[in-house]
Design an enzyme around this catalytic site. Sequence first.
Site, short mmCIF file in Angstrom:
data_model
loop_
_atom_site.label_atom_id
_atom_site.label_comp_id
_atom_site.label_asym_id
_atom_site.label_seq_id
_atom_site.Cartn_x
_atom_site.Cartn_y
_atom_site.Cartn_z
N ASP A 77 -23.74 120.30 41.41
CA ASP A 77 -23.67 121.65 41.95
C ASP A 77 -24.85 122.02 42.85
OD1 ASP A 77 -25.55 121.67 40.00
OD2 ASP A 77 -24.71 123.30 38.83
N ARG B 46 -24.81 130.38 38.95
CA ARG B 46 -23.85 129.80 39.89
C ARG B 46 -23.04 130.87 40.60
NH1 ARG B 46 -21.39 124.24 38.38
NH2 ARG B 46 -20.59 124.83 40.40
N TYR C 215 -27.43 123.40 30.82
CA TYR C 215 -27.69 122.01 30.40
C TYR C 215 -28.35 122.13 29.04
CZ TYR C 215 -26.90 120.21 35.11
OH TYR C 215 -26.35 119.85 36.31
N PRO D 120 -29.00 114.69 35.66
CA PRO D 120 -28.56 115.61 36.72
C PRO D 120 -29.36 116.90 36.83
CG PRO D 120 -27.04 115.72 34.87
CD PRO D 120 -28.11 114.74 34.50
C1 LIG Z 1 -19.59 113.66 34.26
C2 LIG Z 1 -20.62 113.84 35.34
C3 LIG Z 1 -21.35 115.01 35.41
C4 LIG Z 1 -22.31 115.22 36.42
N1 LIG Z 1 -23.01 116.38 36.49
C5 LIG Z 1 -23.91 116.57 37.49
C6 LIG Z 1 -24.64 117.76 37.65
O1 LIG Z 1 -24.48 118.66 36.85
N2 LIG Z 1 -25.54 117.88 38.68
C7 LIG Z 1 -25.75 116.86 39.58
O2 LIG Z 1 -26.55 116.97 40.51
N3 LIG Z 1 -25.07 115.72 39.45
C8 LIG Z 1 -24.17 115.55 38.44
N4 LIG Z 1 -23.50 114.41 38.33
C9 LIG Z 1 -23.85 113.40 39.27
C10 LIG Z 1 -23.14 113.56 40.57
O3 LIG Z 1 -21.82 114.00 40.38
C11 LIG Z 1 -23.21 112.21 41.19
O4 LIG Z 1 -24.58 111.88 41.41
C12 LIG Z 1 -22.47 112.14 42.49
O5 LIG Z 1 -21.11 112.46 42.30
C13 LIG Z 1 -22.57 110.72 43.02
O6 LIG Z 1 -21.76 110.59 44.12
P1 LIG Z 1 -21.10 109.19 44.48
O7 LIG Z 1 -20.25 109.48 45.65
O8 LIG Z 1 -22.17 108.18 44.59
O9 LIG Z 1 -20.23 108.76 43.22
P2 LIG Z 1 -18.99 109.48 42.49
O10 LIG Z 1 -19.00 110.93 42.69
O11 LIG Z 1 -18.98 108.97 41.10
O12 LIG Z 1 -17.72 108.93 43.27
C14 LIG Z 1 -17.28 107.60 43.14
C15 LIG Z 1 -15.82 107.54 43.53
O13 LIG Z 1 -15.43 106.18 43.62
C16 LIG Z 1 -14.12 106.03 43.12
N5 LIG Z 1 -13.95 104.62 42.72
C17 LIG Z 1 -14.63 103.94 41.76
N6 LIG Z 1 -14.23 102.66 41.71
C18 LIG Z 1 -13.28 102.51 42.66
C19 LIG Z 1 -12.48 101.42 43.09
N7 LIG Z 1 -12.59 100.20 42.55
N8 LIG Z 1 -11.58 101.61 44.08
C20 LIG Z 1 -11.45 102.84 44.64
N9 LIG Z 1 -12.18 103.91 44.27
C21 LIG Z 1 -13.09 103.75 43.30
C22 LIG Z 1 -14.07 107.02 41.97
O14 LIG Z 1 -12.74 107.40 41.68
C23 LIG Z 1 -14.90 108.18 42.50
O15 LIG Z 1 -14.12 109.18 43.13
C24 LIG Z 1 -22.54 114.20 37.34
C25 LIG Z 1 -21.80 113.01 37.27
C26 LIG Z 1 -20.85 112.81 36.30
C27 LIG Z 1 -20.05 111.53 36.24
#
Ligand SMILES: Cc1cc2nc3c(=O)[nH]c(=O)nc-3n(C[C@H](O)[C@H](O)[C@H](O)COP(=O)(O)OP(=O)(O)OC[C@H]3O[C@@H](n4cnc5c(N)ncnc54)[C@H](O)[C@@H]3O)c2cc1C
Length: 686
Positions: free
Chosen positions: A47, A265, A273, A351
């Site tokens: 967020d 928010r 948290y 996070p």
């Molecule tokens: C449950 C949870 C709670 C969180 N809470 C917070 C928070 O409160 N504050 C904060 O700052 N950050 C938070 N985060 C962290 C933040 O969401 C992540 O740092 C951020 O989303 C990372 O972005 P990303 O694009 O690297 O990965 P992600 O957002 O994880 O995106 C990865 C994407 O890849 C896709 N994928 C995976 N494997 C494959 C495959 N083989 N083929 C096709 N697609 C695939 C997945 O479906 C997903 O959509 C949280 C994360 C999680 C999991």
Amino acid sequence: MKESNTDVLIVGAGPAGHMAMTWFARCGVKARIIDKRPDSRFIGQADGLQSRTIEVFQSFGFGDRAQKEAYHMLEMCFWEPDANGNIVRANRMPDSTIGISRFQQSVLHQGRVESFMRDSVKKWSKDTLKIERPVQATSMKVDESVPESDTDAYPVTVTVKHMKEDVAAVNQYGAKIANGLFRAFDGDGNAEKEGEEETIHAKYVIGCDGAHSWVRRSLGIEMNGESTDYVWGVMDGVPVTDFPDIRSRCAIHSAESGSIMVIPREHGMVRLYIQLAQVPIDPEKSRIDRSKITPELIMDNARKIFSPYKIEMKFVKWYTAYQIGQRVATKFSDSNHRVFITGDACHTHSPKAGQGMNVSMMDSYNLAWKIGHVVRKLAPPEILNTYEPERKKVAQELIYYDYKLSRLFSGRPAVAGKSENGIDTKEFHDYFEKGNGFASGTIVDYRPSILVDKPEVKYLGEGEGDEPYYSPLATKAPIGRRLDTVQVMTQCDTKPVQLADVMPSDGRWRIVYFSGDIVNNAQLMKNAEAISDVLTSPDSFVKKHTPATCMLDSVIDVLMVHASGRWELEWNTIPEAFRPVDHYGRQDYWNVFADDKPYHFPHGHAYEKFGIDPSKGALVVLRPDGHLAKVSEASVDGLKEIEQFFGSVLLEQKSSWKSNGGYLDTGKELEEWYGIADYGSPVLAQ
Ligand SMILES: Cc1cc2nc3c(=O)[nH]c(=O)nc-3n(C[C@H](O)[C@H](O)[C@H](O)COP(=O)(O)OP(=O)(O)OC[C@H]3O[C@@H](n4cnc5c(N)ncnc54)[C@H](O)[C@@H]3O)c2cc1C
């Protein structure tokens, strides 16, 4: 089986994947993006939008949307136990360091943030670049015999499965309230599911596929680091409470019951948290049983920490639980620089500092323009080698910052006269304040490379980073960091503009020519004329690097900021290179700016802000991502140094303005390059 080719394949459409596709759409790169999830409609997760992220959004044209919708988090309050064990406010401070950026940290949920990027992609790709889902990547091969220099080849072969929506859907724990528990601890499974197969041949692949990255594992890249036993719950909802600081960000350390971070928010909501003192353990696996973590369990912990204040959460929108760990990938790409990982795929951490989404997007922001340059044959593939050193350094700094902050926040506080063994909350406040600069993303500092021209700098140690390096010609603009913005005024019509806003993220390099006071200093005017002569000569390096069928400012955009009074400088005395005329005879009026006071706004003091002497000036080179690459003397000699710099980062175009005798090739259709086909204030009109 279906087979296809694409220049770039992005695996994963979280924030990192969205940012990569935003760049590719903006730069006209042939790319595809897949995600194994059936849709992106979710709530919860990240967020916090840090200052630098909003600056980047602004540079893509949707910063104002984020600013308007997000909750502006301006104050941080610290609460801790008094001698009786009751929590009391111990300190307050601005949540963002004052003066570090024109934007302060704001809060908006990840789904909304991603939608801004999709809208931008739709516009710039003319709706041709769309997230393909549910499509899962299942196997990948890199042909290592193909040399890095062969940028026509498609050496990466990825097999993907186009699934049916019901097959791809993931199971949620907890029937009624959306939550992230299905993925918080184990990921949501990388098990192959049924679907129609396709083979995609790509020049480059970016793994933006999250903490449990399939791309990373396919490359055999390890994660280094550790996890702790602290378990935290997260909950979004509307609070009913007598706690007075509920609309500020708060860090609450209770005497015995753990800690809470309060994040105010949008829409009256608050995110909590909450440190979970006791968590259900699965007796068979001897580990946390995440399916038993419920909103009630999380709130039981919250009530104890807030005591003697009362709190209940109404309209709970989302909750999850996670275990803190800090880990960084050992490598951020394969050895041939064909497959890269960005975002959570290369670093994971807690996070609470609001870094996950931001740093993930900034990884892709660093990488994608470089890939865009290579596939469009503007730059040699060597520029891709800078991605890992630049972003791994940030990831390591982030891990250290998060490690320290998490331990100080999760630890039980020492209470004077009661329990001396505990964390010193003053140390926590100080560390929070000091870390704010890093957390904002605005002081990320890239080391010397072919893209950053500065000497080796001193490393000041963990948590301190590198000593900033300043050219004596611009003593307040550190080379390697993003150039902050400042207000200047258009020479042609006195409009006050932010310098950053006239240099959007559109893939172009910028030379900002701080010409000094050219009206009252004859030598500076001579320098300006000589620089103009070099730039307009048939064999100028700008012409060498610009395709003959594009406008001359499509690759390197030259701007002038002078230090004379705006009313002293007559338009027709400005040297030609800075007010070019196109093949229709139309003049570009929007590249000359005065560092002067506009009619209705205060003076911007650009020279003062960057430490540039108006009696000398400076030539400043900015990368397409806004980082300061080089500063040189405001003279023909300085321009020669810049020519040399571009000689190693940009390729001479086979059919260029230079090879066409110094002119645009009007015999062919004007090629649209980075969405700019024409003059007429291309930048300001967007
Ligand atoms: C449950 C949870 C709670 C969180 N809470 C917070 C928070 O409160 N504050 C904060 O700052 N950050 C938070 N985060 C962290 C933040 O969401 C992540 O740092 C951020 O989303 C990372 O972005 P990303 O694009 O690297 O990965 P992600 O957002 O994880 O995106 C990865 C994407 O890849 C896709 N994928 C995976 N494997 C494959 C495959 N083989 N083929 C096709 N697609 C695939 C997945 O479906 C997903 O959509 C949280 C994360 C999680 C999991």
